[in-house]
Design a protein around this motif. Structure first.
Motif, PDB file in Angstrom:
ATOM      1  N   ALA A   1       0.820  -1.213   0.000  1.00  0.00           N
ATOM      2  CA  ALA A   1       0.000   0.000   0.000  1.00  0.00           C
ATOM      3  C   ALA A   1       0.850   1.258   0.000  1.00  0.00           C
ATOM      4  CB  ALA A   1      -0.934  -0.003   1.210  1.00  0.00           C
ATOM      5  N   ARG A   2       2.103   1.135   0.418  1.00  0.00           N
ATOM      6  CA  ARG A   2       3.022   2.282   0.451  1.00  0.00           C
ATOM      7  C   ARG A   2       3.888   2.366  -0.809  1.00  0.00           C
ATOM      8  NH1 ARG A   2       4.042   4.328   5.909  1.00  0.00           N
ATOM      9  NH2 ARG A   2       2.768   3.215   7.437  1.00  0.00           N
ATOM     10  N   MET A   3       3.613   1.532  -1.791  1.00  0.00           N
ATOM     11  CA  MET A   3       4.327   1.556  -3.071  1.00  0.00           C
ATOM     12  C   MET A   3       3.374   2.091  -4.134  1.00  0.00           C
ATOM     13  SD  MET A   3       6.258  -2.154  -2.886  1.00  0.00           S
ATOM     14  CE  MET A   3       7.268  -2.608  -1.477  1.00  0.00           C
ATOM     15  N   PRO A   4       3.543   3.330  -4.577  1.00  0.00           N
ATOM     16  CA  PRO A   4       2.562   3.951  -5.473  1.00  0.00           C
ATOM     17  C   PRO A   4       2.379   3.216  -6.806  1.00  0.00           C
ATOM     18  CG  PRO A   4       4.063   5.594  -4.563  1.00  0.00           C
ATOM     19  CD  PRO A   4       4.617   4.258  -4.194  1.00  0.00           C
ATOM     20  N   GLU A   5       3.367   2.448  -7.211  1.00  0.00           N
ATOM     21  CA  GLU A   5       3.282   1.760  -8.503  1.00  0.00           C
ATOM     22  C   GLU A   5       2.323   0.569  -8.475  1.00  0.00           C
ATOM     23  OE1 GLU A   5       6.954   3.988  -7.957  1.00  0.00           O
ATOM     24  OE2 GLU A   5       6.053   2.370  -6.785  1.00  0.00           O
ATOM     25  N   VAL A   6       1.963   0.107  -7.295  1.00  0.00           N
ATOM     26  CA  VAL A   6       1.121  -1.086  -7.167  1.00  0.00           C
ATOM     27  C   VAL A   6      -0.351  -0.676  -7.108  1.00  0.00           C
ATOM     28  CG1 VAL A   6       0.551  -3.071  -5.717  1.00  0.00           C
ATOM     29  CG2 VAL A   6       2.949  -2.388  -6.017  1.00  0.00           C
TER      30      VAL A   6
END
Length: 348
Positions: free
Chosen positions: A46-51
């Motif tokens: 959730a803290r990885m904007p690409e996902v």
């Protein structure tokens, strides 16, 4: 393009996989990336904007459960154009196969010839795990060599409102730390003490830091509570109030927020080490039998201390001390660590 990633099951590996997601967004700017991984990974993803989405992998680390994998794969049909399988196991490749995803990419691994149709066999050309992950973002005949392959630094976004809520949750426990700047300790490591810096070294380092006006926060899983208590109890009584053992008391989201609040972090080679690197905290990473060549902290604010040469030493239990610590970690003195920490903080 919609891409399904079969993700890893370890914290450190999941953090390194973020370099792959960033590179996929460069290779395929309009792609959507979904990651299938254990439920505990969701706070990191959730803290990885690409996902776009985190899809729960309902099966445990060793479970084959072909029927469940078939049903899960069938439920994903007609949704993805490509799958990338990061684990090396045979079973990890079944879901994309059952989902009839047209392009299924991964390293050769465990006899997956029929399950993956874009199979890579030159893994040894890439000495770092993160390089192996990133290589899978490229088409087979266009993968850069290890010396030139781009590795974008993993990072975790920290929402200031959420972080403030986390700090408020622990404000009663941290109140006695006053306004001292915080040094985070991550003394745990998977598979026991052979990968851990000795607790008495951590305690001596804590004593020196507290004398300088710092406070200590110890992070880890429930399995690390004892290691944290051993550090705290080894301190002089008057200093113990400035050492807070939070191991086992935080969820993963809270741990990220609290680590991001630290002035610096000292850690064994562990999943939390990679999280500290991803929050861009100044980091001292302590290595013994594990290899920083293969899985280093991916941050320009990290300093690695390792006193021995060579690759991974496959040791699960050490007889070098009564506590099971490895001699190469015993030999790293607290004085050596504080000197490197001083240098790192001066640069920061």
């Amino acid at each position: 393009m919609n891409i399904l990633i079969i993700g890893p099951s370890w914290v450190g590996d999941m953090m390194m996989s973020h370099s792959l997601y960033q590179q996929l967004k460069i290779q395929y700017p309009q792609c959507n990336i979904d990651v299938m991984a254990p439920n505990w990974c969701k706070p990191l993803l959730a803290r990885m904007p690409e996902v776009r989405n985190a899809i729960e992998m309902p099966l445990g680390h060793g479970a084959l459960a072909l029927g469940t994998r078939y049903r899960l794969g069938k439920s994903l049909r007609h949704q993805y154009d490509m799958a990338i399988v990061l684990p090396n196991s045979l079973k990890s490749a079944f879901i994309p196969f059952f989902a009839n995803i047209p392009l299924r990419r991964g390293w050769k691994g465990e006899s997956r010839y029929l399950l993956l149709n874009d199979l890579r066999s030159n893994k040894k050309d890439y000495p770092m795990m993160v390089q192996r992950y990133v290589a899978l973002a490229f088409e087979k005949n266009r993968v850069p060599e290890a010396a030139t392959i781009p590795v974008l630094t993993p990072y975790l976004t920290v929402n200031q409102t959420q972080q403030a809520e986390t700090l408020k949750t622990f404000e009663k426990q941290t109140a006695l730390l006053a306004d001292r700047p915080i040094i985070g300790f991550c003394p745990g490591a998977e598979f026991g003490p052979a990968k851990r810096w000795p607790h008495y070294h951590y305690a001596k380092l804590a004593e020196m830091l507290i004398e300088r006006g710092y406070a200590i926060e110890i992070f880890g899983s429930p399995k690390d509570v004892e290691a944290g208590e051993n550090i705290r109890n080894a301190l002089p009584q008057a200093q113990q109030v400035f050492c807070l053992n939070l191991a086992g008391q935080t969820n993963l989201n809270q741990a990220v927020d609290l680590i991001a609040n630290c002035t610096a972090v000292v850690s064994n080679d562990s999943g939390l080490m990679h999280i500290a690197a991803a929050t861009q905290r100044p980091l001292i990473a302590l290595y013994g039998p594990t290899s920083p060549t293969y899985t280093p902290p991916l941050s320009d604010k990290a300093v690695i201390i390792r006193l021995i040469e060579g690759d991974l030493i496959k040791v699960r239990k050490s007889k070098d001390s009564a506590e099971g610590y490895h001699q190469s970690l015993i030999d790293i003195t607290p004085q050596k660590v504080i000197e490197k920490l001083d240098e790192l903080l001066a640069k920061s």
